[in-house]
Design a protein around this motif. Structure first.
Motif, PDB file in Angstrom:
ATOM      1  N   CYS A  39       0.836  -1.210   0.000  1.00 33.57           N
ATOM      2  CA  CYS A  39       0.000   0.000   0.000  1.00 33.57           C
ATOM      3  C   CYS A  39       0.868   1.256   0.000  1.00 33.57           C
ATOM      4  O   CYS A  39       0.627   2.188  -0.778  1.00 33.57           O
ATOM      5  N   VAL A  40       1.857   1.300   0.861  1.00 36.32           N
ATOM      6  CA  VAL A  40       2.754   2.455   0.959  1.00 36.32           C
ATOM      7  C   VAL A  40       3.505   2.659  -0.355  1.00 36.32           C
ATOM      8  O   VAL A  40       3.620   3.782  -0.859  1.00 36.32           O
ATOM      9  N   ASP A  41       4.000   1.569  -0.923  1.00 37.02           N
ATOM     10  CA  ASP A  41       4.781   1.659  -2.159  1.00 37.02           C
ATOM     11  C   ASP A  41       3.982   2.231  -3.323  1.00 37.02           C
ATOM     12  O   ASP A  41       4.561   2.794  -4.248  1.00 37.02           O
ATOM     13  N   ASN A  42       2.669   2.091  -3.290  1.00 35.38           N
ATOM     14  CA  ASN A  42       1.825   2.480  -4.416  1.00 35.38           C
ATOM     15  C   ASN A  42       0.873   3.625  -4.101  1.00 35.38           C
ATOM     16  O   ASN A  42      -0.163   3.779  -4.756  1.00 35.38           O
ATOM     17  N   SER A  43       1.235   4.440  -3.125  1.00 32.80           N
ATOM     18  CA  SER A  43       0.378   5.545  -2.697  1.00 32.80           C
ATOM     19  C   SER A  43       1.205   6.791  -2.433  1.00 32.80           C
ATOM     20  O   SER A  43       2.416   6.719  -2.236  1.00 32.80           O
ATOM     21  N   LEU A  44       0.508   7.922  -2.402  1.00 30.76           N
ATOM     22  CA  LEU A  44       1.076   9.152  -1.871  1.00 30.76           C
ATOM     23  C   LEU A  44       0.771   9.120  -0.378  1.00 30.76           C
ATOM     24  O   LEU A  44      -0.389   9.084   0.023  1.00 30.76           O
ATOM     25  N   ASN A  45       1.809   9.084   0.443  1.00 30.75           N
ATOM     26  CA  ASN A  45       1.664   8.860   1.883  1.00 30.75           C
ATOM     27  C   ASN A  45       1.899  10.138   2.668  1.00 30.75           C
ATOM     28  O   ASN A  45       2.723  10.966   2.281  1.00 30.75           O
TER      29      ASN A  45
END
Length: 134
Positions: A39-45
């Motif tokens: 999720c983190v790898d594929n999102s703007l966090n």
């Protein structure tokens, strides 16, 4: 004096803290560390840090122009009621990366009043929305 920082530098995120909270939430019960990393790898966090300790998190899945979906928004229970969720929402909605996005959506079971303060409303045409659960 306490020092609050909200950053979208994913390298500063405390993935174990995030996973511990998220995996006990009503919306992502039992999410694993590996799944959260995806999720983190594929999102703007967005990480919320108070005196260098992470106390909150949110992420956005977006194409940076037409659509963005806000997800996994939380402030650690020990720090709620102090305005940090409002600061997080304001920071996300005003950040340069999302300034051109035309439609933002989210889902919530319990934070409607928070999101209404930032202009979110119920879907104007829920009959046009569909979903697929796997």
């Amino acid at each position: 004096m306490e020092h609050l920082i909200i950053t979208y530098d994913k390298n500063k995120l405390d993935l174990e803290f995030i996973t511990a909270f998220i995996s006990n939430s009503y919306w992502a019960k039992d999410r694993t560390l590996k799944e959260m990393q995806t999720c983190v790898d594929n999102s703007l966090n967005f990480g919320v840090f108070l005196d260098e300790k992470q106390i909150g998190y949110a992420r956005v899945v977006t194409d940076y122009f037409q659509f963005a979906y806000l997800m996994d928004v939380f402030i650690d229970e020990k720090y709620r009621g102090l305005g940090y969720s409002k600061m997080l929402m304001k920071h996300m909605l005003e950040c340069d990366a999302l300034k051109d996005v035309k439609v933002l959506r989210l889902a919530t079971a319990d934070a409607h009043e928070l999101y209404k303060q930032f202009g979110f409303t119920a879907l104007s045409k829920p009959e046009n929305m569909m979903e697929l659960f796997r």
